[in-house]
Scaffold this motif. Structure first.
Motif, PDB file in Angstrom:
ATOM      1  N   SER A  17     -16.633 -12.495  -3.459  1.00 59.20           N
ATOM      2  CA  SER A  17     -15.328 -11.825  -3.561  1.00 59.20           C
ATOM      3  C   SER A  17     -15.472 -10.425  -4.131  1.00 59.20           C
ATOM      4  CB  SER A  17     -14.369 -12.631  -4.440  1.00 59.20           C
ATOM      5  OG  SER A  17     -14.066 -13.861  -3.835  1.00 59.20           O
ATOM      6  N   ARG A  18     -16.323 -10.293  -5.130  1.00 54.86           N
ATOM      7  CA  ARG A  18     -16.546  -8.980  -5.748  1.00 54.86           C
ATOM      8  C   ARG A  18     -17.165  -8.020  -4.740  1.00 54.86           C
ATOM      9  NH1 ARG A  18     -17.411 -10.773 -10.857  1.00 54.86           N
ATOM     10  NH2 ARG A  18     -19.517 -11.376 -10.396  1.00 54.86           N
ATOM     11  N   LEU A  19     -18.113  -8.489  -3.953  1.00 62.01           N
ATOM     12  CA  LEU A  19     -18.724  -7.664  -2.925  1.00 62.01           C
ATOM     13  C   LEU A  19     -17.675  -7.237  -1.890  1.00 62.01           C
ATOM     14  CD1 LEU A  19     -21.224  -6.386  -1.623  1.00 62.01           C
ATOM     15  CD2 LEU A  19     -21.644  -8.578  -0.489  1.00 62.01           C
ATOM     16  N   ASN A  20     -16.797  -8.150  -1.504  1.00 60.61           N
ATOM     17  CA  ASN A  20     -15.730  -7.817  -0.558  1.00 60.61           C
ATOM     18  C   ASN A  20     -14.781  -6.767  -1.121  1.00 60.61           C
ATOM     19  OD1 ASN A  20     -16.704  -9.570   1.385  1.00 60.61           O
ATOM     20  ND2 ASN A  20     -15.397 -11.261   0.731  1.00 60.61           N
ATOM     21  N   VAL A  21     -14.436  -6.889  -2.385  1.00 58.27           N
ATOM     22  CA  VAL A  21     -13.575  -5.906  -3.045  1.00 58.27           C
ATOM     23  C   VAL A  21     -14.260  -4.546  -3.051  1.00 58.27           C
ATOM     24  CG1 VAL A  21     -12.581  -5.217  -5.270  1.00 58.27           C
ATOM     25  CG2 VAL A  21     -12.327  -7.579  -4.468  1.00 58.27           C
ATOM     26  N   PHE A  22     -15.519  -4.516  -3.439  1.00 60.62           N
ATOM     27  CA  PHE A  22     -16.262  -3.261  -3.505  1.00 60.62           C
ATOM     28  C   PHE A  22     -16.346  -2.606  -2.133  1.00 60.62           C
ATOM     29  CE2 PHE A  22     -20.274  -0.868  -3.359  1.00 60.62           C
ATOM     30  CZ  PHE A  22     -19.972   0.099  -4.307  1.00 60.62           C
ATOM     31  N   THR A  34      -4.950   0.493  -4.858  1.00 56.32           N
ATOM     32  CA  THR A  34      -4.325  -0.167  -6.004  1.00 56.32           C
ATOM     33  C   THR A  34      -4.661  -1.657  -5.924  1.00 56.32           C
ATOM     34  OG1 THR A  34      -2.279  -0.681  -4.840  1.00 56.32           O
ATOM     35  CG2 THR A  34      -2.388   1.459  -5.961  1.00 56.32           C
ATOM     36  N   PRO A  35      -4.541  -2.371  -7.030  1.00 55.11           N
ATOM     37  CA  PRO A  35      -4.749  -3.820  -6.975  1.00 55.11           C
ATOM     38  C   PRO A  35      -3.825  -4.508  -5.960  1.00 55.11           C
ATOM     39  CG  PRO A  35      -4.837  -3.088  -9.235  1.00 55.11           C
ATOM     40  CD  PRO A  35      -4.396  -1.900  -8.411  1.00 55.11           C
ATOM     41  N   THR A  36      -2.599  -4.061  -5.858  1.00 54.61           N
ATOM     42  CA  THR A  36      -1.669  -4.652  -4.896  1.00 54.61           C
ATOM     43  C   THR A  36      -2.184  -4.497  -3.471  1.00 54.61           C
ATOM     44  OG1 THR A  36       0.206  -4.215  -6.349  1.00 54.61           O
ATOM     45  CG2 THR A  36       0.710  -4.600  -4.031  1.00 54.61           C
ATOM     46  N   GLN A  37      -2.714  -3.330  -3.134  1.00 56.01           N
ATOM     47  CA  GLN A  37      -3.259  -3.109  -1.799  1.00 56.01           C
ATOM     48  C   GLN A  37      -4.470  -4.003  -1.537  1.00 56.01           C
ATOM     49  OE1 GLN A  37      -3.716   1.131  -2.495  1.00 56.01           O
ATOM     50  NE2 GLN A  37      -2.257   1.575  -0.837  1.00 56.01           N
ATOM     51  N   ILE A  38      -5.287  -4.197  -2.563  1.00 55.33           N
ATOM     52  CA  ILE A  38      -6.471  -5.055  -2.419  1.00 55.33           C
ATOM     53  C   ILE A  38      -6.044  -6.502  -2.198  1.00 55.33           C
ATOM     54  CG2 ILE A  38      -8.556  -5.907  -3.565  1.00 55.33           C
ATOM     55  CD1 ILE A  38      -8.564  -3.172  -5.108  1.00 55.33           C
ATOM     56  N   GLU A  40      -3.258  -7.525  -0.900  1.00 54.09           N
ATOM     57  CA  GLU A  40      -2.693  -7.638   0.448  1.00 54.09           C
ATOM     58  C   GLU A  40      -3.785  -7.745   1.512  1.00 54.09           C
ATOM     59  OE1 GLU A  40      -0.201  -4.183   0.765  1.00 54.09           O
ATOM     60  OE2 GLU A  40       1.383  -5.068  -0.469  1.00 54.09           O
ATOM     61  N   LYS A  41      -4.882  -7.014   1.327  1.00 56.47           N
ATOM     62  CA  LYS A  41      -5.964  -7.003   2.323  1.00 56.47           C
ATOM     63  C   LYS A  41      -6.846  -8.243   2.239  1.00 56.47           C
ATOM     64  CE  LYS A  41      -5.701  -2.786   4.205  1.00 56.47           C
ATOM     65  NZ  LYS A  41      -5.619  -2.494   5.600  1.00 56.47           N
ATOM     66  N   LEU A  42      -7.151  -8.679   1.002  1.00 58.08           N
ATOM     67  CA  LEU A  42      -8.138  -9.742   0.821  1.00 58.08           C
ATOM     68  C   LEU A  42      -7.550 -11.092   0.416  1.00 58.08           C
ATOM     69  CD1 LEU A  42     -10.989  -7.740  -0.974  1.00 58.08           C
ATOM     70  CD2 LEU A  42     -10.743  -8.256   1.466  1.00 58.08           C
ATOM     71  N   GLY A  43      -6.308 -11.103  -0.021  1.00 64.44           N
ATOM     72  CA  GLY A  43      -5.677 -12.366  -0.401  1.00 64.44           C
ATOM     73  C   GLY A  43      -6.260 -12.996  -1.657  1.00 64.44           C
ATOM     74  N   ILE A  44      -6.753 -12.174  -2.559  1.00 66.87           N
ATOM     75  CA  ILE A  44      -7.317 -12.675  -3.822  1.00 66.87           C
ATOM     76  C   ILE A  44      -6.197 -12.765  -4.857  1.00 66.87           C
ATOM     77  CG2 ILE A  44      -8.920 -12.139  -5.707  1.00 66.87           C
ATOM     78  CD1 ILE A  44     -10.650 -10.665  -3.673  1.00 66.87           C
ATOM     79  N   ALA A  45      -6.201 -13.831  -5.642  1.00 62.34           N
ATOM     80  CA  ALA A  45      -5.198 -13.994  -6.700  1.00 62.34           C
ATOM     81  C   ALA A  45      -5.309 -12.851  -7.711  1.00 62.34           C
ATOM     82  CB  ALA A  45      -5.393 -15.331  -7.399  1.00 62.34           C
ATOM     83  N   ASN A  46      -4.167 -12.450  -8.253  1.00 65.26           N
ATOM     84  CA  ASN A  46      -4.111 -11.313  -9.165  1.00 65.26           C
ATOM     85  C   ASN A  46      -5.066 -11.454 -10.353  1.00 65.26           C
ATOM     86  OD1 ASN A  46      -3.231  -8.849 -10.158  1.00 65.26           O
ATOM     87  ND2 ASN A  46      -1.478  -9.750 -11.228  1.00 65.26           N
ATOM     88  N   ALA A  47      -5.066 -12.601 -11.003  1.00 65.26           N
ATOM     89  CA  ALA A  47      -5.930 -12.795 -12.179  1.00 65.26           C
ATOM     90  C   ALA A  47      -7.404 -12.735 -11.787  1.00 65.26           C
ATOM     91  CB  ALA A  47      -5.618 -14.124 -12.850  1.00 65.26           C
ATOM     92  N   THR A  48      -7.735 -13.302 -10.641  1.00 63.11           N
ATOM     93  CA  THR A  48      -9.118 -13.272 -10.154  1.00 63.11           C
ATOM     94  C   THR A  48      -9.532 -11.849  -9.819  1.00 63.11           C
ATOM     95  OG1 THR A  48      -8.853 -15.491  -9.251  1.00 63.11           O
ATOM     96  CG2 THR A  48     -10.691 -14.191  -8.399  1.00 63.11           C
ATOM     97  N   LEU A  49      -8.648 -11.119  -9.140  1.00 64.99           N
ATOM     98  CA  LEU A  49      -8.947  -9.732  -8.795  1.00 64.99           C
ATOM     99  C   LEU A  49      -9.153  -8.895 -10.047  1.00 64.99           C
ATOM    100  CD1 LEU A  49      -9.309  -7.463  -6.762  1.00 64.99           C
ATOM    101  CD2 LEU A  49      -6.820  -7.124  -6.844  1.00 64.99           C
ATOM    102  N   SER A  50      -8.316  -9.089 -11.032  1.00 66.38           N
ATOM    103  CA  SER A  50      -8.436  -8.343 -12.292  1.00 66.38           C
ATOM    104  C   SER A  50      -9.823  -8.534 -12.909  1.00 66.38           C
ATOM    105  CB  SER A  50      -7.343  -8.801 -13.259  1.00 66.38           C
ATOM    106  OG  SER A  50      -7.454  -8.127 -14.477  1.00 66.38           O
ATOM    107  N   PHE A  51     -10.295  -9.775 -12.907  1.00 65.63           N
ATOM    108  CA  PHE A  51     -11.634 -10.068 -13.439  1.00 65.63           C
ATOM    109  C   PHE A  51     -12.709  -9.344 -12.637  1.00 65.63           C
ATOM    110  CE2 PHE A  51     -15.512 -12.612 -13.114  1.00 65.63           C
ATOM    111  CZ  PHE A  51     -15.930 -12.579 -14.440  1.00 65.63           C
ATOM    112  N   HIS A  52     -12.626  -9.406 -11.306  1.00 67.00           N
ATOM    113  CA  HIS A  52     -13.634  -8.769 -10.458  1.00 67.00           C
ATOM    114  C   HIS A  52     -13.625  -7.249 -10.608  1.00 67.00           C
ATOM    115  CE1 HIS A  52     -14.921 -12.470  -8.771  1.00 67.00           C
ATOM    116  NE2 HIS A  52     -13.842 -12.680  -8.036  1.00 67.00           N
ATOM    117  N   LEU A  53     -12.443  -6.658 -10.689  1.00 65.81           N
ATOM    118  CA  LEU A  53     -12.361  -5.208 -10.881  1.00 65.81           C
ATOM    119  C   LEU A  53     -12.974  -4.798 -12.214  1.00 65.81           C
ATOM    120  CD1 LEU A  53      -8.786  -4.536  -9.461  1.00 65.81           C
ATOM    121  CD2 LEU A  53     -10.966  -3.803  -8.453  1.00 65.81           C
ATOM    122  N   LYS A  54     -12.718  -5.595 -13.250  1.00 64.69           N
ATOM    123  CA  LYS A  54     -13.298  -5.303 -14.564  1.00 64.69           C
ATOM    124  C   LYS A  54     -14.818  -5.325 -14.497  1.00 64.69           C
ATOM    125  CE  LYS A  54     -13.490  -8.595 -17.579  1.00 64.69           C
ATOM    126  NZ  LYS A  54     -14.837  -8.949 -17.942  1.00 64.69           N
TER     127      LYS A  54
END
Length: 108
Positions: A17-22, A34-38, A40-54
């Motif tokens: 998931s982190r590789l996909n975000v990157f 923005t996290p919202t755009q990510i 929308e594109k990848l369907g990752i839960a907000n809390a999970t995305l926050s962890f990966h972005l960090k």
């Protein structure tokens, strides 16, 4: 670039998931996302995305900027280029290399 710097970046990218975000953020370049755009594109839960972005920011792979109420994530192009240079350092035993149309490296 030192080995430890490269290892830090590769460890951060070693989760799917982190590789996909990157990769998505790299595709947007300087525009960033923005996290919202990510989400929308990848369907990752907000809390999970926050962890990966960090994790990606801590590995210096992403830079984050606040614009009004939004956080914009962009690739750290200096580090991405340094990683590429690190991997291809002395490619082809010091001979000139070229990238083919199929994005393969070949030695001259």
């Amino acid at each position: 670039m030192k080995n430890n710097d490269a290892i830090k970046a590769f460890l951060a990218l070693g989760q799917e998931s982190r590789l996909n975000v990157f990769r998505l953020i790299v595709q947007k370049g300087d525009v960033g996302l923005t996290p919202t755009q990510i989400i929308e594109k990848l369907g990752i839960a907000n809390a999970t995305l926050s962890f990966h972005l960090k994790e990606l920011v801590n590995a210096d792979l992403l830079v984050v900027e606040r614009q009004s109420r939004n956080l914009i994530y962009r690739p750290n192009t200096d580090l991405v280029n340094a990683l590429s240079d690190f991997l291809l350092d002395n490619c082809c035993g010091g001979k000139s290399c070229q990238v083919t149309k199929k994005k393969k490296v070949s030695c001259k």
